[in-house]
Design an enzyme around this catalytic site. Sequence first.
Site, PDB file in Angstrom:
ATOM      1  N   ASN A  11       0.895  -1.208   0.032  1.00  0.00           N
ATOM      2  CA  ASN A  11       0.059  -0.006   0.061  1.00  0.00           C
ATOM      3  C   ASN A  11       0.744   1.194  -0.038  1.00  0.00           C
ATOM      4  O   ASN A  11       1.308   1.591   1.115  1.00  0.00           O
ATOM      5  CB  ASN A  11      -0.726   0.017   1.411  1.00  0.00           C
ATOM      6  N   TRP A  12       0.990   1.884  -1.256  1.00  0.00           N
ATOM      7  CA  TRP A  12       2.043   2.897  -1.424  1.00  0.00           C
ATOM      8  C   TRP A  12       1.398   4.379  -0.550  1.00  0.00           C
ATOM      9  O   TRP A  12       1.993   5.295  -0.521  1.00  0.00           O
ATOM     10  CB  TRP A  12       2.090   3.162  -2.652  1.00  0.00           C
ATOM     11  N   LYS A  13       0.060   4.182  -0.330  1.00  0.00           N
ATOM     12  CA  LYS A  13      -0.609   5.399   0.276  1.00  0.00           C
ATOM     13  C   LYS A  13      -0.296   6.566  -0.600  1.00  0.00           C
ATOM     14  O   LYS A  13      -0.249   6.392  -1.713  1.00  0.00           O
ATOM     15  CB  LYS A  13       0.052   5.726   1.726  1.00  0.00           C
ATOM     16  N   HIS A  34      -9.442   0.677   4.688  1.00  0.00           N
ATOM     17  CA  HIS A  34      -8.101   0.828   5.453  1.00  0.00           C
ATOM     18  C   HIS A  34      -8.380   1.676   6.555  1.00  0.00           C
ATOM     19  O   HIS A  34      -9.346   2.985   6.457  1.00  0.00           O
ATOM     20  CB  HIS A  34      -7.237   1.434   4.547  1.00  0.00           C
ATOM     21  N   GLU A  53      -7.051   4.216   7.565  1.00  0.00           N
ATOM     22  CA  GLU A  53      -6.941   5.751   7.229  1.00  0.00           C
ATOM     23  C   GLU A  53      -8.104   6.139   6.487  1.00  0.00           C
ATOM     24  O   GLU A  53      -8.576   7.363   6.868  1.00  0.00           O
ATOM     25  CB  GLU A  53      -5.479   5.795   6.607  1.00  0.00           C
ATOM     26  N   GLU A 109      -5.210  -5.463  10.658  1.00  0.00           N
ATOM     27  CA  GLU A 109      -4.588  -4.537  10.754  1.00  0.00           C
ATOM     28  C   GLU A 109      -4.782  -3.791  12.054  1.00  0.00           C
ATOM     29  O   GLU A 109      -5.565  -2.687  12.009  1.00  0.00           O
ATOM     30  CB  GLU A 109      -4.478  -3.464   9.477  1.00  0.00           C
ATOM     31  N   GLY A 140       2.080   2.048  10.620  1.00  0.00           N
ATOM     32  CA  GLY A 140       3.114   3.233  10.534  1.00  0.00           C
ATOM     33  C   GLY A 140       3.703   3.733  11.890  1.00  0.00           C
ATOM     34  O   GLY A 140       4.185   4.776  12.160  1.00  0.00           O
ATOM     35  N   SER A 197       3.325  -2.111  10.258  1.00  0.00           N
ATOM     36  CA  SER A 197       4.878  -2.107  10.635  1.00  0.00           C
ATOM     37  C   SER A 197       5.473  -3.350  10.075  1.00  0.00           C
ATOM     38  O   SER A 197       6.384  -4.158  10.709  1.00  0.00           O
ATOM     39  CB  SER A 197       5.132  -1.633  11.951  1.00  0.00           C
ATOM     40  N   GLY A 218       2.674  -1.031   4.358  1.00  0.00           N
ATOM     41  CA  GLY A 218       2.825   0.226   4.049  1.00  0.00           C
ATOM     42  C   GLY A 218       4.050   0.709   3.522  1.00  0.00           C
ATOM     43  O   GLY A 218       4.640   0.464   2.709  1.00  0.00           O
ATOM     44  N   GLY A 219       4.677   1.302   4.662  1.00  0.00           N
ATOM     45  CA  GLY A 219       6.189   1.958   4.659  1.00  0.00           C
ATOM     46  C   GLY A 219       7.425   0.940   3.741  1.00  0.00           C
ATOM     47  O   GLY A 219       7.895   1.548   2.996  1.00  0.00           O
TER      48      GLY A 219
END
Length: 251
Positions: free
Chosen positions: A11-13, A97, A99, A169, A175, A214, A235-236
Site C-alpha cells: 500500500n503505497w498510500k 483501510h 486511514e 491491521e 505506521g 509495521s 505500507g512503509g
Amino acid sequence: MSKRRTLVAGNWKMNGNRADSTALVNGLKQGIASVNNADLAVCPPFILIPLAAELLKGSAIAVGGQNLNVNKSGAFTGEISGPMLKDAGCRYVIVGHSERRALYGESDDVVAQKFKAAQDAGLIPILCVGELLEEREANKTEAVVARQLDAVLKLAGIGALANAVIAYEPVWAIGTGKTATPEQAQAVHKFIREKLVKADKAVAEGVRILYGGSMKASNAKELLAQPDIDGGLIGGASLQVEEFLNIGRAA
Ligand code: PEP
C-alpha cells in the site's frame, strides 16, 4: 488442509511520482523471479495506477487500488469507481483501510458497500479490519473485528469472501513501528477464521488473511510462519524494492 498461497500487497498510500514509481516497479519486476512462495501486488495512488499497470503488463505482479467509490459512474467529483480501476488494469482494491475509516469517516456500512462495489466491478477487495489501541486495551479487539466483518457478511454474504482477501491491521501497529507479536496477530487471525468457519468452512479455510502493521523484512518470517497468517499488507516497507521483495522471499 495445506496453507493458502501467501499474498504480499504493498500500500503505497499517497507517495510516489512517475520517476520513483517507475524505478520501484522495475526493481520489483527484476526481483520477482526470486520470490517463489508468494504472490505480490502493488497499490499505487490512483494517478500512478496506469503507469504501474503498463510496466507490469505480463508480469506476475498484480496492481490494486487503495480505495473506490461505491457508485459505478456519475456526478461524484474527484472520485474513482470500481469499473475505472478494473479498466486501468487493477486486480485488487483495498477497502476499509483504517486511514479511510479514521480520516474520511468511512463507516462499517460504507466499507461493506465498497466491498460489494469492488466485486461487482470484478475486483478482489482487500478488506481491512482492526482495532484501535484503546479498544485492544479494553479487551474489545474481537468485538470490533467481528462488527467490521459482520457488516460485510450482512451485505455481501459469506460466499463473497471466496473471492476476497482480509487484512487484519491493528490500528496501533500501522505506521508506528510497533508490530503485533506473531502470537497477538495469530490469535486474531484465528478468531477471524473460526468466525467464518461457522458460516462456511470451505470459504473460511480458503480465504487469505493478511497481517498489516509495521511488517518488514526483519519480522516477516515469524509472522508469515503463523498458521492463519497468509501474507502481509505492507505500507512503509513497500516503497523500498529489496525490503518489499524480502518480505515476499520470507514466505
Ligand atoms: C498499512 O498502511 O496498511 C500498513 C500496514 O502500513 P505500515 O506497514 O507502514 O505500518
